[in-house]
Write a protein that holds these residues in place. Structure first.
Motif, mmCIF file in Angstrom:
data_model
loop_
_atom_site.group_PDB
_atom_site.id
_atom_site.type_symbol
_atom_site.label_atom_id
_atom_site.label_comp_id
_atom_site.label_asym_id
_atom_site.label_seq_id
_atom_site.Cartn_x
_atom_site.Cartn_y
_atom_site.Cartn_z
ATOM 1 N N ALA A 97 0.839 -1.196 0.000
ATOM 2 C CA ALA A 97 0.000 0.000 0.000
ATOM 3 C C ALA A 97 0.878 1.250 0.000
ATOM 4 O O ALA A 97 2.092 1.184 0.207
ATOM 5 N N GLU A 98 0.246 2.388 -0.244
ATOM 6 C CA GLU A 98 0.980 3.651 -0.281
ATOM 7 C C GLU A 98 1.368 4.146 1.101
ATOM 8 O O GLU A 98 2.204 5.038 1.218
ATOM 9 N N ARG A 99 0.786 3.563 2.140
ATOM 10 C CA ARG A 99 1.130 3.937 3.509
ATOM 11 C C ARG A 99 1.022 2.696 4.390
ATOM 12 O O ARG A 99 0.560 1.649 3.918
ATOM 13 N N PRO A 100 1.464 2.739 5.635
ATOM 14 C CA PRO A 100 1.446 1.542 6.476
ATOM 15 C C PRO A 100 0.085 0.863 6.512
ATOM 16 O O PRO A 100 -0.963 1.516 6.536
ATOM 17 N N TRP A 101 0.143 -0.452 6.516
ATOM 18 C CA TRP A 101 -1.072 -1.256 6.397
ATOM 19 C C TRP A 101 -1.935 -1.133 7.641
ATOM 20 O O TRP A 101 -1.462 -1.220 8.764
ATOM 21 N N ASP A 102 -3.234 -0.949 7.396
ATOM 22 C CA ASP A 102 -4.226 -0.859 8.464
ATOM 23 C C ASP A 102 -4.980 -2.189 8.526
ATOM 24 O O ASP A 102 -5.525 -2.647 7.507
ATOM 25 N N PRO A 103 -5.024 -2.871 9.693
ATOM 26 C CA PRO A 103 -5.737 -4.154 9.765
ATOM 27 C C PRO A 103 -7.210 -4.063 9.403
ATOM 28 O O PRO A 103 -7.825 -5.083 9.066
ATOM 29 N N SER A 104 -7.794 -2.855 9.464
ATOM 30 C CA SER A 104 -9.210 -2.729 9.118
ATOM 31 C C SER A 104 -9.445 -2.786 7.611
ATOM 32 O O SER A 104 -10.593 -2.924 7.179
ATOM 33 N N TRP A 105 -8.394 -2.674 6.814
ATOM 34 C CA TRP A 105 -8.554 -2.802 5.368
ATOM 35 C C TRP A 105 -8.847 -4.257 5.000
ATOM 36 O O TRP A 105 -8.497 -5.180 5.743
ATOM 37 N N PRO A 106 -9.471 -4.493 3.848
ATOM 38 C CA PRO A 106 -9.742 -5.874 3.428
ATOM 39 C C PRO A 106 -8.453 -6.662 3.235
ATOM 40 O O PRO A 106 -7.397 -6.108 2.929
#
Length: 417
Positions: A97-106
């Motif tokens: 991703a363009e920024r640090p991965w968020d666990p709430s993303w699919p």
């Protein structure tokens, strides 16, 4: 003390990696249908298929989507060829991703595979278990030890062992993945131990210093063990299997996922391919790429021009120094050459050596006895051949040898037959 191997790079915070196995046939067709449906539904922006060839046997799919507040995610899935034993095919996925991965993303797997129960693609290649679902431990103790030891060393998935204090009802069979954020649901493998398997479970995990409390759970370390992992910190004393959210266990999984971990072996290669061999470009990205190429070529041309100018300047200085040297009357002398030494023609040299060997009394070592002499005709012929060698003048021998005739032999040597 043994020398440790070179540390592998850690997983960047913007990257997610996973792998799996598609059990059954037509894995590539399943991917094509799923990607087309995801694009039509607007779940992904676009996808691209890169065919396999002789040098790269894997079938590669690229997918692009936007998550959160418009964060672009690029993902690459490599589908390995079917093995000789059957039609099953392993796959490896890496997304950035363009920024640090968020666990709430699919989860990145939703960018490729269809989301359906008992999906054929959702299998761990090492153990054959299903991530995101409940996997009971085997009944045989040896199989339990083998499975837990292998899973405790797995660098791809997060393995969680839950011990049932008593046999739960249907409410206790809700998978842990149900309570996890979407980005983790396909990365967690849940193992269930029956009330009678508490001892064999802990016996299998003792080499990892992990102990599963009775009626509790533990998150296994993986291999290599992430920095900051402590077995007690990732053990949960009580997990109530009554359909309520196991908040302590969810927190332990989230903390374990946040630990820095090394990139698995094949994941490093896949991440490099994602970054350096990406084909699914937008118009703006293609324009930016061409501008970068133009800038690179301009920089190379500028370096070549500077190198040419430096060479020209050095040549001009060398010519100026040479002219000044000549004006001072100090012309450099020509290099000294030595005339080539004449060589005796090969046939004549061979004949001379043959005649030398024919002299009476000459041994193979070339030294005649002192009391024997050479016949005059043969000696005369030998000297004549010596004078015929190139570079030998008529005065090439001492005067005594030229004026003094050879003594006549008193008697002919007897034939020794």
């Amino acid at each position: 003390m043994p020398i440790s191997a070179t540390a592998r790079p850690t997983v960047p915070p913007t990257v997610r990696t996973t792998r799996g196995r598609h059990v059954g046939e037509r894995a590539d067709e399943t991917l094509r249908r799923s990607l087309s449906a995801l694009k039509d539904a607007g779940t992904i922006d676009d996808f691209l298929e890169l065919p396999a060839d002789d040098t790269k046997p894997d079938l590669v799919f690229e997918s692009r989507t936007r998550v959160g507040d418009g964060v672009t995610v690029r993902a690459r899935l490599a589908l390995s060829p079917a093995k000789a034993k059957g039609p099953d095919r392993d796959w490896l996925l890496v997304a950035e991703a363009e920024r640090p991965w968020d666990p709430s993303w699919p989860s990145p797997v939703t960018m490729f595979w269809p989301q359906e129960p008992d999906a054929a693609w959702n299998h761990d290649p090492a153990s054959g278990l299903r991530p995101g679902e409940i996997n009971p431990l085997p009944e045989d103790d040896k199989d339990v030890r083998r499975r837990l030891r292998d899973c405790a060393r797995d660098p791809w998935y997060v393995h969680v062992v839950v011990h049932e204090a008593m046999t739960p009802d249907e409410r206790g069979y809700v998978p842990l993945a149900h309570w996890l954020p979407p980005g983790l649901r396909h990365r967690v493998v849940e193992h269930r131990a029956t009330p009678q398997q508490a001892r064999v479970t802990n016996w299998a995990l003792r080499e990892f210093d992990v102990e599963v409390p009775r009626g509790g759970a533990a998150v296994l370390p993986g291999r290599p063990v992430p920095e900051g992992y402590e077995p007690d910190a990732f053990a949960v004393r009580a997990v109530f299997l009554d359909g309520t959210e196991p908040t302590d266990l969810v927190d332990a999984v989230l903390r374990h996922d946040a630990l820095p971990r090394e990139l698995p072996e094949r994941a490093e290669e896949a991440l490099t391919a994602l970054r350096e061999d990406w084909h699914l470009l937008t118009v703006a990205e293609e324009l930016e790429r061409e501008r970068a190429l133009v800038a690179m070529y301009a920089e190379a041309l500028d370096a070549m021009t500077k190198s040419r100018d430096l060479y020209r300047e050095a040549a001009e200085r060398a010519h100026e120094a040479l002219e000044a040297y000549r004006e001072m009357g100090l012309a450099p002398p020509p290099p000294a050459t030595q005339p080539p030494r004449p060589r005796t023609p090969a046939p004549l040299q061979h004949l001379t050596r043959t005649l030398e060997r024919l002299k009476p009394g000459v041994s193979r070592r070339g030294r005649p006895p002192a009391e024997e002499t050479t016949p005059a005709p043969l000696q005369h012929l030998t000297r004549t051949l010596e004078r015929l060698k190139p570079g030998v003048s008529r005065r090439g021998r001492p005067p005594a040898e030229e004026t003094t005739p050879a003594p006549e032999p008193e008697a002919e040597p007897s034939d020794k037959g």
